[in-house]
Design a protein around this motif. Structure first.
Motif, PDB file in Angstrom:
ATOM      1  N   ARG A   1     -11.134 -22.595 -68.674  1.00 46.78           N
ATOM      2  CA  ARG A   1     -11.330 -23.902 -68.053  1.00 46.78           C
ATOM      3  C   ARG A   1     -10.028 -24.545 -67.578  1.00 46.78           C
ATOM      4  O   ARG A   1     -10.057 -25.543 -66.858  1.00 46.78           O
ATOM      5  N   SER A   2      -8.894 -24.002 -67.973  1.00 47.40           N
ATOM      6  CA  SER A   2      -7.635 -24.568 -67.483  1.00 47.40           C
ATOM      7  C   SER A   2      -7.535 -24.415 -65.972  1.00 47.40           C
ATOM      8  O   SER A   2      -6.882 -25.226 -65.300  1.00 47.40           O
ATOM      9  N   HIS A   3      -8.183 -23.396 -65.406  1.00 48.81           N
ATOM     10  CA  HIS A   3      -8.216 -23.264 -63.945  1.00 48.81           C
ATOM     11  C   HIS A   3      -8.921 -24.468 -63.322  1.00 48.81           C
ATOM     12  O   HIS A   3      -8.465 -25.022 -62.316  1.00 48.81           O
ATOM     13  N   LEU A   4     -10.038 -24.861 -63.915  1.00 47.05           N
ATOM     14  CA  LEU A   4     -10.805 -25.993 -63.384  1.00 47.05           C
ATOM     15  C   LEU A   4     -10.029 -27.296 -63.539  1.00 47.05           C
ATOM     16  O   LEU A   4     -10.006 -28.127 -62.629  1.00 47.05           O
ATOM     17  N   VAL A   5      -9.406 -27.494 -64.693  1.00 49.27           N
ATOM     18  CA  VAL A   5      -8.619 -28.713 -64.895  1.00 49.27           C
ATOM     19  C   VAL A   5      -7.508 -28.804 -63.858  1.00 49.27           C
ATOM     20  O   VAL A   5      -7.268 -29.863 -63.266  1.00 49.27           O
ATOM     21  N   ARG A   6      -6.830 -27.694 -63.619  1.00 49.71           N
ATOM     22  CA  ARG A   6      -5.747 -27.704 -62.630  1.00 49.71           C
ATOM     23  C   ARG A   6      -6.292 -28.014 -61.236  1.00 49.71           C
ATOM     24  O   ARG A   6      -5.650 -28.716 -60.448  1.00 49.71           O
ATOM     25  N   ALA A   7      -7.479 -27.497 -60.936  1.00 51.91           N
ATOM     26  CA  ALA A   7      -8.091 -27.751 -59.633  1.00 51.91           C
ATOM     27  C   ALA A   7      -8.415 -29.217 -59.420  1.00 51.91           C
ATOM     28  O   ALA A   7      -8.547 -29.677 -58.280  1.00 51.91           O
ATOM     29  N   LEU A   8      -8.542 -29.966 -60.505  1.00 56.71           N
ATOM     30  CA  LEU A   8      -8.903 -31.383 -60.434  1.00 56.71           C
ATOM     31  C   LEU A   8      -7.705 -32.310 -60.604  1.00 56.71           C
ATOM     32  O   LEU A   8      -7.865 -33.534 -60.631  1.00 56.71           O
ATOM     33  N   THR A   9      -6.502 -31.758 -60.688  1.00 55.79           N
ATOM     34  CA  THR A   9      -5.313 -32.542 -61.017  1.00 55.79           C
ATOM     35  C   THR A   9      -4.463 -32.829 -59.793  1.00 55.79           C
ATOM     36  O   THR A   9      -3.889 -31.916 -59.177  1.00 55.79           O
ATOM     37  N   HIS A  10      -4.377 -34.107 -59.439  1.00 57.60           N
ATOM     38  CA  HIS A  10      -3.498 -34.557 -58.349  1.00 57.60           C
ATOM     39  C   HIS A  10      -2.073 -34.654 -58.877  1.00 57.60           C
ATOM     40  O   HIS A  10      -1.855 -34.973 -60.051  1.00 57.60           O
ATOM     41  N   ILE A  11      -1.102 -34.388 -58.020  1.00 52.07           N
ATOM     42  CA  ILE A  11       0.290 -34.377 -58.482  1.00 52.07           C
ATOM     43  C   ILE A  11       0.717 -35.736 -59.022  1.00 52.07           C
ATOM     44  O   ILE A  11       1.605 -35.832 -59.876  1.00 52.07           O
ATOM     45  N   SER A  12       0.055 -36.809 -58.565  1.00 47.45           N
ATOM     46  CA  SER A  12       0.410 -38.151 -59.046  1.00 47.45           C
ATOM     47  C   SER A  12       0.089 -38.314 -60.535  1.00 47.45           C
ATOM     48  O   SER A  12       0.631 -39.207 -61.189  1.00 47.45           O
ATOM     49  N   ALA A  13      -0.770 -37.463 -61.082  1.00 46.31           N
ATOM     50  CA  ALA A  13      -1.143 -37.557 -62.496  1.00 46.31           C
ATOM     51  C   ALA A  13      -0.142 -36.841 -63.399  1.00 46.31           C
ATOM     52  O   ALA A  13      -0.281 -36.892 -64.626  1.00 46.31           O
ATOM     53  N   LEU A  14       0.849 -36.203 -62.799  1.00 46.35           N
ATOM     54  CA  LEU A  14       1.762 -35.372 -63.569  1.00 46.35           C
ATOM     55  C   LEU A  14       3.125 -36.008 -63.795  1.00 46.35           C
ATOM     56  O   LEU A  14       4.020 -35.354 -64.319  1.00 46.35           O
ATOM     57  N   SER A  15       3.322 -37.243 -63.371  1.00 41.41           N
ATOM     58  CA  SER A  15       4.600 -37.914 -63.577  1.00 41.41           C
ATOM     59  C   SER A  15       4.815 -38.112 -65.087  1.00 41.41           C
ATOM     60  O   SER A  15       3.843 -38.130 -65.850  1.00 41.41           O
TER      61      SER A  15
ATOM     62  N   GLU B   1     -21.245 -33.794 -53.090  1.00 43.93           N
ATOM     63  CA  GLU B   1     -22.499 -33.299 -53.667  1.00 43.93           C
ATOM     64  C   GLU B   1     -22.283 -32.805 -55.088  1.00 43.93           C
ATOM     65  O   GLU B   1     -23.167 -32.942 -55.938  1.00 43.93           O
ATOM     66  N   TRP B   2     -21.128 -32.230 -55.353  1.00 47.23           N
ATOM     67  CA  TRP B   2     -20.795 -31.799 -56.706  1.00 47.23           C
ATOM     68  C   TRP B   2     -20.462 -32.978 -57.627  1.00 47.23           C
ATOM     69  O   TRP B   2     -20.428 -32.821 -58.839  1.00 47.23           O
ATOM     70  N   GLY B   3     -20.171 -34.138 -57.029  1.00 46.83           N
ATOM     71  CA  GLY B   3     -19.695 -35.265 -57.816  1.00 46.83           C
ATOM     72  C   GLY B   3     -18.314 -35.015 -58.371  1.00 46.83           C
ATOM     73  O   GLY B   3     -17.943 -35.536 -59.437  1.00 46.83           O
ATOM     74  N   ALA B   4     -17.508 -34.241 -57.632  1.00 48.49           N
ATOM     75  CA  ALA B   4     -16.190 -33.849 -58.129  1.00 48.49           C
ATOM     76  C   ALA B   4     -15.241 -35.032 -58.268  1.00 48.49           C
ATOM     77  O   ALA B   4     -14.335 -35.018 -59.110  1.00 48.49           O
ATOM     78  N   GLY B   5     -15.436 -36.067 -57.462  1.00 47.20           N
ATOM     79  CA  GLY B   5     -14.525 -37.196 -57.490  1.00 47.20           C
ATOM     80  C   GLY B   5     -14.405 -37.855 -58.844  1.00 47.20           C
ATOM     81  O   GLY B   5     -13.316 -38.291 -59.240  1.00 47.20           O
ATOM     82  N   GLU B   6     -15.497 -37.900 -59.590  1.00 44.92           N
ATOM     83  CA  GLU B   6     -15.467 -38.573 -60.895  1.00 44.92           C
ATOM     84  C   GLU B   6     -14.646 -37.811 -61.926  1.00 44.92           C
ATOM     85  O   GLU B   6     -14.290 -38.363 -62.974  1.00 44.92           O
ATOM     86  N   PHE B   7     -14.321 -36.562 -61.645  1.00 43.40           N
ATOM     87  CA  PHE B   7     -13.554 -35.742 -62.589  1.00 43.40           C
ATOM     88  C   PHE B   7     -12.078 -35.628 -62.221  1.00 43.40           C
ATOM     89  O   PHE B   7     -11.321 -34.987 -62.950  1.00 43.40           O
ATOM     90  N   LEU B   8     -11.668 -36.229 -61.106  1.00 43.35           N
ATOM     91  CA  LEU B   8     -10.286 -36.075 -60.652  1.00 43.35           C
ATOM     92  C   LEU B   8      -9.303 -36.732 -61.611  1.00 43.35           C
ATOM     93  O   LEU B   8      -9.565 -37.807 -62.165  1.00 43.35           O
ATOM     94  N   ARG B   9      -8.170 -36.102 -61.801  1.00 41.99           N
ATOM     95  CA  ARG B   9      -7.058 -36.658 -62.571  1.00 41.99           C
ATOM     96  C   ARG B   9      -6.062 -37.213 -61.566  1.00 41.99           C
ATOM     97  O   ARG B   9      -5.438 -36.471 -60.804  1.00 41.99           O
TER      98      ARG B   9
END
Length: 250
Positions: free
Chosen positions: A38-52, A111-119
């Protein structure tokens, strides 16, 4: 520790408090792929702004988006060749362009509702990042890249087929984008190519608005507004075509 438990632990460490592992299962169910890692999925949802304060681009979705874009293009091209055996290369290229454009990918992410999971970092979140079409389009591709890494091309192709087959068979957008149509319309009449001019810009940096004027000598110019220069240019071209009664022949 089992392999699956280790993968969940890696995902939890990467996500911190932003995403619970149980929540990832909800998204997995929506996209139809259960991740072995699942670390692949977490990374796919992680914007660089969340990594400061010390962001590493490799920990954000950007590399997965790059990968997913290529996987998506290959899978869609294969689907088009299979479903439109009589179509010429030009038609296939136009159909491909419509399906893989950011707007189409953003529709899939919604459609996936991916926005609610974004970091997202605080600033990006406050500016409405979870609803931005450009970002959602990127996330669709990054999720595809994550599925490819996790399960190989067959898994990614199955995901793409579920998400894009109906769109391929029943397109909701014209096969030519408005700028291309206007360019071809002008060329067919021996006219000067359309010129796009920035007429105005307003709004804050995180939510700008652009007014673009499209000019073809011999015709009255047309203006249109958009949230980006590209969107405003497309809107201006569409308005020009509508005024002249031009429709997509395909």
């Amino acid at each position: 520790m089992s392999k699956g438990a280790a993968a969940d632990l890696a995902a939890r460490d990467l996500a911190g408090k932003d995403i619970e592992v149980k929540d990832l299962a909800v998204l997995e169910a929506r996209i139809g792929h259960a991740f072995a890692d699942r670390s692949h999925l977490v990374r796919a949802l992680t914007h660089i702004s969340a990594l400061s304060p010390s962001p590493r681009r490799a920990d954000s979705y950007q590399r997965l988006e790059f990968l997913g874009d290529r996987v998506l293009g290959l899978a869609i091209a294969a689907m088009l060749c299979a479903h439109f055996p009589e179509a010429e290369e030009g038609e296939l290229s136009r159909r491909l362009a419509v399906l893989v454009r950011k707007e189409s990918c953003a529709d899939v992410a919604r459609e996936w509702g991916a926005g609610e999971f974004l970091r997202l970092g605080e600033g990006e979140a406050q500016s409405g990042g979870k609803k931005k079409s450009a970002l959602l389009g990127d996330i669709c591709e990054s999720i595809i890249g994550a599925v490819y890494l996790d399960g190989g091309f067959a898994a990614a192709e199955a995901l793409i087929r579920r998400a894009f087959l109906e769109r391929m068979q029943n397109p909701t957008r014209p096969l030519r984008d408005p700028k291309t149509m206007l360019q071809e319309w002008a060329q067919a009449r021996g006219l000067t190519p359309p010129l796009y001019k920035l007429a105005a810009r307003s709004g804050p940096d995180h939510a700008p608005a652009f007014v673009i004027e499209v000019v073809i000598p011999g015709y009255a110019p047309v203006e249109a507004r958009g949230g980006s220069k590209r969107a405003a240019e497309q809107a201006a071209a569409q308005a020009f075509l509508a005024r002249e009664g031009v429709e997509d022949p395909t």
